[in-house]
Design a protein around this motif. Sequence first.
Motif, short mmCIF file in Angstrom:
data_model
loop_
_atom_site.label_atom_id
_atom_site.label_comp_id
_atom_site.label_asym_id
_atom_site.label_seq_id
_atom_site.Cartn_x
_atom_site.Cartn_y
_atom_site.Cartn_z
N LEU A 189 17.90 45.60 -96.76
CA LEU A 189 18.31 46.75 -97.21
C LEU A 189 19.46 46.40 -98.09
N PRO A 190 19.62 47.24 -99.07
CA PRO A 190 20.76 46.76 -100.19
C PRO A 190 22.08 47.02 -99.59
N HIS A 191 22.78 45.90 -99.87
CA HIS A 191 24.28 45.75 -99.46
C HIS A 191 24.49 45.78 -97.99
N VAL B 239 22.88 55.85 -94.44
CA VAL B 239 22.43 56.54 -95.80
C VAL B 239 21.10 57.14 -95.70
N GLU B 240 20.82 58.17 -96.68
CA GLU B 240 19.84 58.97 -96.49
C GLU B 240 18.53 58.32 -97.29
N THR B 241 18.91 57.47 -98.25
CA THR B 241 17.63 56.91 -99.11
C THR B 241 18.13 55.21 -99.35
N ALA B 242 17.00 54.40 -99.77
CA ALA B 242 17.32 53.12 -99.90
C ALA B 242 16.25 52.53 -101.03
N VAL B 243 16.48 51.60 -101.94
CA VAL B 243 15.32 51.16 -102.57
C VAL B 243 15.14 49.66 -102.09
N LEU B 244 14.01 49.28 -101.36
CA LEU B 244 13.83 48.12 -100.93
C LEU B 244 13.27 47.06 -101.94
N SER B 245 13.61 45.65 -101.89
CA SER B 245 13.00 44.70 -102.76
C SER B 245 12.01 43.91 -101.93
N PRO B 246 11.00 43.19 -102.25
CA PRO B 246 10.23 42.16 -101.65
C PRO B 246 10.91 41.14 -101.13
N GLY B 247 11.00 40.79 -99.85
CA GLY B 247 11.60 39.33 -99.21
C GLY B 247 13.22 39.97 -99.27
N ALA C 35 20.50 52.79 -91.79
CA ALA C 35 21.83 52.22 -91.59
C ALA C 35 21.98 50.96 -92.43
N ARG C 36 23.13 50.50 -92.94
CA ARG C 36 23.36 49.54 -93.65
C ARG C 36 24.79 48.80 -92.98
N TYR C 37 25.02 47.73 -92.93
CA TYR C 37 26.32 47.18 -92.33
C TYR C 37 26.96 45.96 -93.44
N PRO C 38 27.65 46.78 -94.22
CA PRO C 38 28.21 45.85 -95.54
C PRO C 38 28.77 44.73 -95.04
N HIS D 66 11.05 52.89 -102.70
CA HIS D 66 11.97 53.75 -102.28
C HIS D 66 11.68 54.47 -100.85
N ILE D 67 12.47 54.30 -99.93
CA ILE D 67 12.44 55.02 -98.66
C ILE D 67 13.62 55.80 -98.50
N ALA D 68 13.24 57.12 -97.46
CA ALA D 68 14.03 58.17 -97.28
C ALA D 68 14.05 58.52 -95.80
N VAL D 69 15.07 59.04 -95.30
CA VAL D 69 14.96 59.61 -93.98
C VAL D 69 13.80 60.81 -93.99
#
Length: 251
Positions: free
Chosen positions: A30-32, A19-27, A7-10, A240-243
Amino acid sequence: MRLAGIARYPVKGLAGEEVETAVLSPGGPLPHDRRFALVYSTTGSGQPSEDWSEKPQFVGLDHEERLARLGLTYDEESCIVTILRDGKQVARGKADEALGRTLLTQFFTAFLKNAPRGAPKFVEAPQAAFSDFDEIYLHLISRESVADLERVARKPVDPRRFRANLIVEDLPAWQEFEWIGKRLRIGEALLEGAEKTERGSVTTVNPETAERDLNVPRTLRAGFGHPYMGVYLRVVEGGHIAVGDPLDLLS
């Protein structure tokens, strides 16, 4: 162990989106997640600065439980935030542009009319996200731990009270507390446990009814001798991570 939800909280303090998927970045977050926020415009300029984490007064459920009456959708391509009430659109704005933020500010000024702490202003994070810490974390909770809290509270506890980014399942209740200082793999991403999450007044608000109907911090202390639910994680290696992804504890 598996990842059961993302879950994201814009907008910090408002409803989240699954959301079903997300792409994480170091440090990174969760996107947005927490990219935008409402601040009290009577506090300084109302515009967060580089050291915003210590000074701005954010508008949130801790002081304004009526915010839980609102739903939200966010289009990450257009950056349009749509505010819903009872499933119907009540406000809309392109949140990465001044005009769009002004339109959203106008709605919240009317919705929170006569708020004791002043009028709100809709703002965008100067960096990646409006974190509660100098370092950016993801927040994780366990379904089994929430179920154990339900046992003590003797009533259902909606996991949305805890505003987590990651929901995991198929592990013993409270085992996530043992992950502090350890690393785990979720999908392609490597994360590290940073600290346990101390719960405050935000969790007393029912996300469905917008009523303060359960003193979660007091229930945690009475039932378990601590005020924690969930853990904060830092992203060590992105990916990439996914449910449905398995969780592997590495150390």
